[in-house]
Scaffold this motif. Structure first.
Motif, short mmCIF file in Angstrom:
data_model
loop_
_atom_site.label_atom_id
_atom_site.label_comp_id
_atom_site.label_asym_id
_atom_site.label_seq_id
_atom_site.Cartn_x
_atom_site.Cartn_y
_atom_site.Cartn_z
N ILE A 407 0.88 -1.15 -0.08
CA ILE A 407 -0.04 0.08 -0.08
C ILE A 407 0.86 1.42 0.08
CG2 ILE A 407 -1.57 1.21 1.26
CD1 ILE A 407 -2.87 -1.39 2.25
N LEU A 408 2.03 1.21 0.62
CA LEU A 408 2.76 2.37 0.65
C LEU A 408 3.50 2.51 -0.57
CD1 LEU A 408 4.56 1.99 4.47
CD2 LEU A 408 2.80 3.60 3.59
N ASP A 409 3.92 1.40 -1.28
CA ASP A 409 4.33 1.60 -2.56
C ASP A 409 3.25 2.12 -3.57
OD1 ASP A 409 6.03 1.14 -4.78
OD2 ASP A 409 5.86 -0.81 -5.07
N ALA A 410 2.22 1.66 -3.62
CA ALA A 410 1.06 2.32 -4.14
C ALA A 410 1.07 3.80 -4.21
CB ALA A 410 -0.03 1.59 -4.01
N ILE A 411 1.11 4.19 -2.95
CA ILE A 411 0.99 5.84 -2.49
C ILE A 411 2.28 6.55 -2.94
CG2 ILE A 411 0.71 7.33 -0.77
CD1 ILE A 411 -0.85 5.05 0.62
N ASN A 412 3.42 6.18 -2.93
CA ASN A 412 4.73 6.67 -3.06
C ASN A 412 5.02 6.73 -4.50
OD1 ASN A 412 4.85 7.37 -0.38
ND2 ASN A 412 6.03 5.40 0.20
N ARG A 413 4.66 5.54 -5.24
CA ARG A 413 5.04 5.53 -6.72
C ARG A 413 4.50 6.79 -7.49
NH1 ARG A 413 5.83 0.32 -8.31
NH2 ARG A 413 5.48 0.59 -10.37
N PRO A 414 5.54 7.11 -8.65
CA PRO A 414 4.96 8.25 -9.41
C PRO A 414 3.71 7.94 -9.82
CG PRO A 414 7.36 7.47 -10.20
CD PRO A 414 6.58 6.48 -9.06
N LEU A 415 2.80 9.05 -9.92
CA LEU A 415 1.25 8.94 -10.24
C LEU A 415 0.60 8.03 -9.24
CD1 LEU A 415 -0.04 9.95 -12.64
CD2 LEU A 415 -0.16 7.78 -13.76
N GLY A 416 1.11 8.21 -7.90
CA GLY A 416 0.65 7.19 -7.07
C GLY A 416 -0.91 7.37 -6.30
N ALA A 417 -1.45 6.55 -5.82
CA ALA A 417 -2.94 6.77 -5.11
C ALA A 417 -3.10 7.57 -4.27
CB ALA A 417 -3.06 5.22 -4.66
N THR A 418 -4.15 8.33 -4.36
CA THR A 418 -4.64 9.31 -3.57
C THR A 418 -5.81 9.19 -2.83
OG1 THR A 418 -5.55 10.65 -5.22
CG2 THR A 418 -3.39 11.16 -4.62
N THR A 419 -6.61 8.03 -3.39
CA THR A 419 -7.90 7.66 -2.97
C THR A 419 -7.92 5.92 -2.65
OG1 THR A 419 -8.82 6.92 -5.07
CG2 THR A 419 -9.04 9.40 -4.36
N LEU A 420 -9.11 5.56 -1.79
CA LEU A 420 -9.18 4.27 -1.40
C LEU A 420 -9.28 3.53 -2.95
CD1 LEU A 420 -11.79 4.21 1.49
CD2 LEU A 420 -9.75 3.32 1.58
N ASP A 421 -10.33 3.87 -3.81
CA ASP A 421 -10.11 3.02 -4.99
C ASP A 421 -8.72 3.18 -5.58
OD1 ASP A 421 -12.72 2.49 -4.59
OD2 ASP A 421 -13.62 3.71 -6.22
N GLY A 422 -7.90 4.23 -5.62
CA GLY A 422 -6.52 4.16 -6.07
C GLY A 422 -5.86 3.06 -5.59
N VAL A 423 -5.66 2.98 -4.22
CA VAL A 423 -5.04 1.71 -3.61
C VAL A 423 -5.53 0.42 -4.18
CG1 VAL A 423 -4.52 0.74 -1.55
CG2 VAL A 423 -4.33 3.32 -1.60
N LYS A 424 -7.13 0.38 -4.12
CA LYS A 424 -7.70 -0.87 -4.38
C LYS A 424 -7.07 -1.29 -5.78
CE LYS A 424 -12.04 -1.00 -5.57
NZ LYS A 424 -13.37 -0.84 -5.26
N ARG A 425 -7.15 -0.37 -6.97
CA ARG A 425 -6.84 -0.71 -8.28
C ARG A 425 -5.31 -1.17 -8.40
NH1 ARG A 425 -10.88 3.03 -9.62
NH2 ARG A 425 -9.39 4.75 -9.56
N ARG A 426 -4.37 -0.62 -7.65
CA ARG A 426 -3.17 -0.87 -7.66
C ARG A 426 -2.76 -2.09 -6.82
NH1 ARG A 426 -3.96 4.43 -8.41
NH2 ARG A 426 -2.43 5.56 -9.57
N THR A 427 -3.44 -2.44 -5.81
CA THR A 427 -2.83 -3.52 -5.17
C THR A 427 -3.88 -4.56 -4.66
OG1 THR A 427 -3.76 -2.47 -2.75
CG2 THR A 427 -1.45 -1.75 -3.66
N ARG A 428 -5.10 -4.28 -5.02
CA ARG A 428 -6.35 -5.30 -4.92
C ARG A 428 -6.69 -5.21 -3.19
NH1 ARG A 428 -8.31 -8.40 -8.22
NH2 ARG A 428 -8.98 -10.09 -6.65
N ALA A 429 -6.27 -4.41 -2.42
CA ALA A 429 -6.70 -4.07 -1.04
C ALA A 429 -7.95 -3.71 -1.30
CB ALA A 429 -5.80 -3.18 -0.23
N GLY A 430 -8.95 -4.32 -0.60
CA GLY A 430 -10.34 -3.97 -0.75
C GLY A 430 -11.11 -4.88 -1.76
N MET A 431 -10.48 -5.72 -2.64
CA MET A 431 -11.28 -6.55 -3.65
C MET A 431 -11.63 -7.58 -3.29
SD MET A 431 -9.72 -5.46 -7.19
CE MET A 431 -9.60 -3.79 -7.78
N GLY A 432 -11.50 -8.18 -2.06
CA GLY A 432 -11.65 -9.64 -1.67
C GLY A 432 -13.06 -9.94 -0.95
#
Length: 470
Positions: A407-432
């Motif tokens: 999750i930290l990688d998803a946020i810190n990457r260039p063009l990183g996540a800024t929302t819950l859905d942004g994290v979800k699409r990058r990592t699948r956190a919340g898709m289970g």
């Protein structure tokens, strides 16, 4: 001043940015949402189509087959999930066999490799759970499945690494001709470019009409889906289609690259370009028609339902054109648009090269490293990663085994996540199976800490609220 402004951060816009970033060009992608892949690209069947359905000679036919071949190579370089699982188109009546044979001939004319019509016995050997009503099937070995979020993000990150800029949460309100090209006016300021490429999905007709006379219309086609838990993912191994109709390829049943089972979509033309609601009638249709293809679909294992909107043009083909000097449309990119995206990008690059000299970069990077997926690593690899970065030892999403490090990688990457859905699409956190019931509080905390804002400022997604007089 940029050389090219691309309007729209979906798969077509991001693939175009990645293609043009190979050249010595100043590129800017303008997207009205807070992230890429927020529109049509995020809610579709995730199929890499073989190319047998499109009419021979159309752009859909040509670009589908080319895009299919490109994706089978690009996923290795750009590090996104893809599986060539093959597809079957089912025929339920002897009287339908001529229609199946027509699909076979279309596919052969389009250059699709390996197509064959197989008997019910051969079909059931490959897929034991097929309905007893099946008579024949068209088998397409080059069909595949992909993660549309990962693919779109891979194009975007590759473009960014090669110098493209992204202006997110930025809505285009007006486009004016200037002496050197175009002035693109947004709610976040004005941007100028020598050329503009319109990849605005369901809004592509409105963007086009800011520059050119009315050339086409876009109708949103609503498609509802049901997603089942990973316990159901092995029901079928191929993508199972029914014979297509004028409204599309019908209700399909397919595994996903992450092991779930997807059933859908419906097809309903609507007027509202933001209507992604699900309905009781739509879900009932998905259940009924999905059960025609595959016996014993475990609908008690559905973990979520969702709706996507397809951008259907009135030209019955992709609309890829120079509508005004140095203003290009990529519109009506419905199915097989996801498959065709890298080939559409190539075509847009060719059109642009007629007006602007393109020089390849000496330092272009054609690879991209995706996020680490902790659950897919061996035990030794997991232990080594935790030793290097203890955050990978903290499980945040139990359903999908997603770690704090991911999750930290998803946020810190260039063009990183800024929302819950942004994290979800990058990592699948919340898709289970619990659909973010457990992991959301911790994810919100991590977003808040890294973005330097209050937890009340973290949104599920970044949809921009527009006033009536905006």
């Amino acid at each position: 001043m940029y050389d090219v402004i691309i309007i729209g951060g979906g798969v077509t816009g991001c693939a175009t940015a990645a293609e043009l970033a190979k050249y010595e060009l100043g590129i800017c992608v303008i997207e009205k949402e807070s992230d890429v892949c927020e529109g049509t690209s995020k809610a579709n069947s995730a199929i890499v189509h073989a190319g047998f359905d499109a009419e021979p000679g159309t752009l859909k036919a040509k670009l589908n087959v080319r895009g299919n071949a490109m994706i089978r190579e690009l996923y290795k370089k750009l590090d996104f999930a893809f599986k060539q699982n093959g597809a079957m188109v089912l025929c339920f009546d002897e009287m339908q066999l001529p229609d199946l044979e027509k699909l076979l001939e279309k596919g052969k004319k389009n250059g699709v490799e390996g197509l064959e019509i197989i008997t019910v016995e051969e079909s059931r050997k490959r897929e034991p759970k097929l309905s007893g009503e099946v008579k024949y099937a068209l088998f397409a070995p080059t069909s595949g499945i992909v993660c549309p979020f990962e693919m779109t993000l891979a194009f975007a990150e590759n473009a960014l690494e090669n110098g493209a800029e992204f202006k997110l949460s930025t809505k285009v309100t007006e486009i004016n001709k200037s002496s050197d090209g175009y002035k693109v006016i947004t709610d976040k300021g004005e941007f100028e470019a020598r050329a503009v490429i319109n990849c605005a999905g369901v809004y592509a007709d409105e963007i086009s009409e800011m520059v050119a006379e009315k050339r086409f219309t876009i109708t949103p086609r609503k498609g509802e889906y049901m997603l089942m838990d990973k316990d159901a993912g092995g029901i079928v191994s191929h993508t199972i289609f029914q014979l297509p109709t004028k409204m599309g390829k019908g209700i399909l049943v397919t595994p996903t690259v992450h092991g779930n089972l997807l059933v859908g979509p419906t097809a309903e033309n609507i007027d509202d370009k933001e209507n992604t609601s699900t309905t009781a009638s739509g879900i009932a249709e998905v259940r009924a028609k999905g059960a025609l293809s595959v016996e014993g679909l475990p609908f008690n294992k559905v973990i979520t339902s969702f709706t996507g909107l397809r951008a259907v043009g009135n030209k019955h083909d992709f609309i890829i054109e120079e509508a005004a000097p140095n203003f290009f449309n990529a519109a009506g990119i419905e199915s097989p648009g996801l498959t065709s995206a890298p080939a559409i990008a190539e075509m847009l690059r060719e059109l642009l090269s007629n007006n602007i000299d393109l020089k390849l970069k000496d330092n272009y990077k054609d690879t991209r490293d995706g996020l680490v997926h902790f659950a897919e690593l061996s035990r030794d690899e997991q232990n080594a990663l935790i030793k290097e970065n203890p955050a990978y030892g903290n499980i945040v999403c139990r359903c999908e085994t997603i770690t704090e490090g991911e999750i930290l990688d998803a946020i810190n990457r260039p063009l990183g996540a800024t929302t819950l859905d942004g994290v979800k699409r990058r990592t699948r956190a919340g898709m289970g199976r619990c659909q973010a019931g457990f992991c959301s509080p911790k994810t919100i905390l991590l977003l808040s800490e890294k973005l330097g804002c209050g937890i009340g400022d973290i949104k599920k997604n970044g949809r921009q609220e527009v006033s009536e007089d905006a």
